[in-house]
Design an enzyme around this catalytic site. Sequence first.
Site, PDB file in Angstrom:
ATOM      1  N   GLU A  54       0.800  -1.221   0.000  1.00 19.00           N
ATOM      2  CA  GLU A  54       0.000   0.000   0.000  1.00 19.00           C
ATOM      3  C   GLU A  54       0.834   1.273   0.000  1.00 19.00           C
ATOM      4  OE1 GLU A  54      -3.928  -1.960   2.162  1.00 19.00           O
ATOM      5  OE2 GLU A  54      -2.823  -0.356   3.195  1.00 19.00           O
ATOM      6  N   GLU A 109      -5.450  -8.666   0.395  1.00 15.01           N
ATOM      7  CA  GLU A 109      -6.152  -8.377   1.649  1.00 15.01           C
ATOM      8  C   GLU A 109      -7.628  -8.165   1.339  1.00 15.01           C
ATOM      9  OE1 GLU A 109      -4.756  -5.223   4.194  1.00 15.01           O
ATOM     10  OE2 GLU A 109      -2.644  -5.735   3.853  1.00 15.01           O
TER      11      GLU A 109
END
Length: 454
Positions: free
Chosen positions: A172, A360
């Site tokens: 991220e 995720e």
Amino acid sequence: MKLKPAGDSLRFPKKFTWGVATAAAQIEGAAFEDGKGWSVWDTFARVPGNVANGDTLDVACDHYHRYENDLALMAELGVKNYRFSIAWPRIYPVGRGKINPKGVDFYNRLIDAMLAKNITPWATMFHWDLPQTLEDEGGWRVRGVVEAFGTYADTIVKAYGDRVKRWITLNEIDCFTGFAYGGNGDKAPGTNEGAKIVNQTYHHALLAHGEGVRSVREHGGRGAVVGLSDNTVVGVPFTELPDDIAAAKTYFINKHLRTLDPIYQGYYSDSYLKSAGRNAPKVEAGDFDIICQQTDFLGQNIYTGYFVRAGKNGKPEELPWPSNYPAADAAWIRHLPQSLYWSMRMAHEIYGVKALYITENGAGYHDTDPVKGEVNDLHRCHLIRHNLIELHRALTEGVPVKGCFLWSFMDNFEWADGYRTRFGLVHTDYKTQKRTPKFSARWYSQVMRENRIL
């Protein structure tokens, strides 16, 4: 008419990858044990007001000492793939220079224990825990962090590449660059700086990603694959009609002009450079040769999205959420299962990604403590089931979806939320460190075993 068995049409390919995910900073604890250095999150959590209830990472889930029991529980639940991260300050306490042998040894033990349980390791090189010493030198603002990351990547790939064949460079980029240096103060180091600095942090992160890819290519050995985990921002078309789909596509591109677009296009687009103006990042000769090395897959961390339609001028219009729109207790997670389908479809159509993983997916709730040995999280089961149905839709329509990792294996330190919001399939009692599989863990266990949505 004879009906098919329920769920029979929701099967997955035989080689589909099912797994769970965690991150070192969120579960390991032992924050200053066996030579580990300070991370930016160790520092950030000690500033009053930064983290709920003044929680720190010092103990977390004590996974550093309890990893064998945690892996045994994974094996009991049928987990075959585990995405974990390596703590940079556990390997290099100050980010560079002298290697910490006890840190290297810990991950050797952890990886060997996984393999002994027939669990395939998926190693993330960096999941937000930048060594504090590097932050003191400028962190992601300065180019020196890229060189330090390249050395770190070489070290861990050489150390573990004989057993780890699946690598993720960064987790991220938006969160440890834009949100950390130009956000609202809830991501370490928690500053709010100008657009030029923020854009430069993105560029340095892209270079670090490239260094991670290079390291795997040079030292990963036969069969090694590497990709990125991106917190993809996705627009779900309000209607599945051409105008709204086109608007959602434009929205997707606009949201990734600093991340996916340069990685897959090999340059910064004219539209990005025009919008950035004098705040555009400084690019040196050869940078995009590093950034754009071919990856083997793209990981997408998908929790939610936004409804988008074509506005009156044809441009994307993001629709506001009604006040009572369903959401998790982590209120930023609006329930929008279609985001999985559209995120993967967009990445495939726009950038030609040939292998996609959900690295995720899950939701954070204020789960209750166990009652008679059970934790009832039917809300999580329900949401994940609908998310997986959308993932299955993408797969059946030809999108190259290869696997899914749920976040998280167990309740853990949830950044600025501390320990109050729980994302785990397994309940963690932070006082006793007892683990209790929730309803969702038992349900997902059966999904993995039967390779179909139940």
